[in-house]
Design an enzyme around this catalytic site. Structure first.
Site, PDB file in Angstrom:
ATOM      1  N   CYS A 102       0.849  -1.296  -0.089  1.00 17.36           N
ATOM      2  CA  CYS A 102      -0.072   0.005  -0.270  1.00 17.36           C
ATOM      3  C   CYS A 102       0.981   1.314   0.079  1.00 17.36           C
ATOM      4  O   CYS A 102       1.872   1.258   0.993  1.00 17.36           O
ATOM      5  CB  CYS A 102      -0.926   0.208   1.347  1.00 17.36           C
ATOM      6  SG  CYS A 102      -2.079   1.277   1.453  1.00 17.36           S
ATOM      7  N   GLY A 208      -1.254  -5.048 -12.394  1.00 12.64           N
ATOM      8  CA  GLY A 208      -1.168  -3.862 -12.809  1.00 12.64           C
ATOM      9  C   GLY A 208      -1.380  -3.675 -14.279  1.00 12.64           C
ATOM     10  O   GLY A 208      -0.886  -4.293 -15.178  1.00 12.64           O
ATOM     11  N   ASP A 209      -2.157  -2.475 -14.669  1.00 16.22           N
ATOM     12  CA  ASP A 209      -2.712  -1.953 -16.076  1.00 16.22           C
ATOM     13  C   ASP A 209      -3.331  -3.359 -16.669  1.00 16.22           C
ATOM     14  O   ASP A 209      -3.428  -3.367 -17.830  1.00 16.22           O
ATOM     15  CB  ASP A 209      -1.402  -1.697 -16.786  1.00 16.22           C
ATOM     16  CG  ASP A 209      -0.881  -0.306 -16.412  1.00 16.22           C
ATOM     17  OD1 ASP A 209      -1.324   0.404 -15.968  1.00 16.22           O
ATOM     18  OD2 ASP A 209       0.491  -0.291 -16.911  1.00 16.22           O
TER      19      ASP A 209
HETATM   20  C1  LIG Z   1      -9.046   2.099  -5.070  1.00 15.17           C
HETATM   21  C2  LIG Z   1      -8.089   0.854  -5.108  1.00 15.17           C
HETATM   22  C3  LIG Z   1      -7.964   0.483  -3.864  1.00 15.17           C
HETATM   23  C4  LIG Z   1      -6.930  -0.688  -3.559  1.00 15.17           C
HETATM   24  N1  LIG Z   1      -6.622  -1.205  -2.411  1.00 15.17           N
HETATM   25  C5  LIG Z   1      -5.968  -2.234  -2.137  1.00 15.17           C
HETATM   26  C6  LIG Z   1      -5.798  -2.988  -0.998  1.00 15.17           C
HETATM   27  O1  LIG Z   1      -6.663  -2.788  -0.273  1.00 15.17           O
HETATM   28  N2  LIG Z   1      -4.836  -3.863  -1.009  1.00 15.17           N
HETATM   29  C7  LIG Z   1      -3.952  -4.010  -1.997  1.00 15.17           C
HETATM   30  O2  LIG Z   1      -3.133  -5.221  -1.884  1.00 15.17           O
HETATM   31  N3  LIG Z   1      -3.961  -3.455  -2.969  1.00 15.17           N
HETATM   32  C8  LIG Z   1      -4.957  -2.513  -3.297  1.00 15.17           C
HETATM   33  N4  LIG Z   1      -4.952  -1.849  -4.641  1.00 15.17           N
HETATM   34  C9  LIG Z   1      -4.151  -2.234  -5.375  1.00 15.17           C
HETATM   35  C10 LIG Z   1      -4.639  -3.187  -6.585  1.00 15.17           C
HETATM   36  O3  LIG Z   1      -5.169  -4.420  -5.990  1.00 15.17           O
HETATM   37  C11 LIG Z   1      -3.946  -3.400  -7.786  1.00 15.17           C
HETATM   38  O4  LIG Z   1      -2.858  -4.137  -7.554  1.00 15.17           O
HETATM   39  C12 LIG Z   1      -3.519  -2.226  -8.589  1.00 15.17           C
HETATM   40  O5  LIG Z   1      -4.531  -1.420  -8.894  1.00 15.17           O
HETATM   41  C13 LIG Z   1      -2.884  -2.429  -9.941  1.00 15.17           C
HETATM   42  O6  LIG Z   1      -3.568  -3.226 -10.930  1.00 15.17           O
HETATM   43  P1  LIG Z   1      -4.513  -2.250 -12.050  1.00 15.17           P
HETATM   44  O7  LIG Z   1      -3.391  -1.342 -12.452  1.00 15.17           O
HETATM   45  O8  LIG Z   1      -4.552  -3.199 -12.722  1.00 15.17           O
HETATM   46  O9  LIG Z   1      -5.578  -1.538 -11.341  1.00 15.17           O
HETATM   47  C14 LIG Z   1      -5.990  -0.693  -4.709  1.00 15.17           C
HETATM   48  C15 LIG Z   1      -6.016  -0.154  -5.935  1.00 15.17           C
HETATM   49  C16 LIG Z   1      -7.144   0.984  -6.158  1.00 15.17           C
HETATM   50  C17 LIG Z   1      -7.025   1.488  -7.442  1.00 15.17           C
END
Ligand SMILES: Cc1cc2nc3c(=O)[nH]c(=O)nc-3n(C[C@H](O)[C@H](O)[C@H](O)COP(=O)(O)O)c2cc1C
Length: 325
Positions: A102, A208-209
């Protein structure tokens, strides 16, 4: 393409990642009914898991239809994390997931979440304490590719990952951005491929992405990792998982009609009212329906109409009007 997380078998490799504010019980149930095979809760502070009270009850709520599920905890002290892991184990979570990713400033300032990427010794002490606390229960880690760019940081990643597997971790999930990057810039899928090459016999999930279902399958194909976390791409599109299953089976992904979207929004609302209370259910669905709107052909008008709603009747009349056949 099944996925294995320790003793937990997952029938499809695209799963719902942890999403604070989104991957709560009602949304997990919605995603499951649309093909999500495995879900991770929102990050929970270890101390919140241990405190009796309303917040804890809301966070750790489970449902028989919500399995297999990972409970994600975040903290800085190995002993407190271990105690929280024991609590999750008793409550029936199938997997305990440790958040070392985080990037929120306050979280990092308290040496939690992504701060652990900068402190491999503490991160590994936490993994060992948690693995020991919940024998037989798979323990997984959510990592970033580094705290910030640089060779030493990459070495820190591999020290944590290798040490965690040696300590008995069942899987790692890697968000291919640095903690400093937060959510900006591109995720480095090349790094995910390097992690997979380093640990070919271990379970590695990439993140990611992954904005569209095709991205999830492309991530799997291009990096060779075992599984992928759907995150922002699944917010407001719980059909994401079914659509990934369609693509994997060589079918064109099915887009839900407006009637199905409306039924899903109302079902989500009912689940939120049951899990919490009607007031919180409405608050949550006002927020979620802005996200569901991204699939609507008149998304801007719909969002503008939703912003003004206050009462349940107002909210329902906007949904009924925009999702009418
Ligand atoms: C609104 C939001 C809340 C998130 N909360 C968490 C969380 O509580 N724990 C965690 O491990 N990752 C959290 N993430 C990260 C996501 O699980 C993920 O790893 C990250 O968004 C990258 O993937 P993406 O680019 O496909 O969105 C959060 C991401 C977003 C956008």
């Amino acid at each position: 393409m099944p996925l294995r997380i320790g003793t937990v078998a997952v029938d499809f490799p695209v799963v719902l990642g942890a999403l604070a504010g989104y991957s709560d019980l009602p949304y997990r149930l919605v995603c499951r009914s649309l093909g999500a095979p495995y879900c991770v809760t929102e990050a929970m502070l270890d101390r919140q898991v241990l405190l009796e009270g309303k917040l804890r009850k809301r966070l750790v709520r489970l449902d028989p239809a919500d399995h297999p599920v990972a409970g994600q905890i975040m903290g800085s002290e190995p002993d407190t994390l271990a105690e929280a892991a024991r609590a999750l184990d008793r409550l029936g979570f199938d997997v305990v997931d440790l958040n070392f990713a985080c990037p929120v400033r306050k979280v990092v300032a308290h040496k939690r979440g992504g701060a652990l990427m900068n402190d491999p010794a503490r991160a590994l002490a936490a993994v060992r304490a948690v693995v020991e606390a919940v024998p037989g229960r798979p323990v997984t880690l959510k990592l970033r590719r580094a705290f910030k760019d640089g060779d030493a940081a990459a070495a820190g990643f591999f020290r944590i990952a290798r040490g965690a597997f040696e300590a008995g971790a069942a899987a790692i999930a890697v968000h291919a951005r640095t903690v400093e990057q937060k959510y900006s810039g591109r995720a480095d899928w090349g790094f995910l491929a390097a992690v997979e090459r380093e640990f070919p016999d271990r379970t590695v999930l990439g993140s990611g992405d992954v904005m569209r279902p095709a991205d999830a399958l492309r991530l799997l194909a291009e990096t060779g990792v075992d599984g992928v976390l759907a995150a922002r791409g699944a917010i407001g599109n719980p059909w994401f998982f079914e659509q990934c299953r369609d693509l994997a089976a060589g079918r064109p992904p099915r887009a839900p009609g407006l009637d199905e979207q409306r039924d899903t929004i109302y079902r989500h609302y009912r689940l939120a009212c049951e899990a919490y209370d009607p007031r919180r259910g409405l608050k949550l669905l006002r927020h979620f329906s802005l996200q569901y709107a991204k699939m609507h052909p008149r998304r801007t008008d719909l969002r503008n109409a939703l912003v003004g709603v206050r009462t349940e009747d107002e909210w329902r009349s906007v949904i009924d009007a925009f999702y009418a056949l």
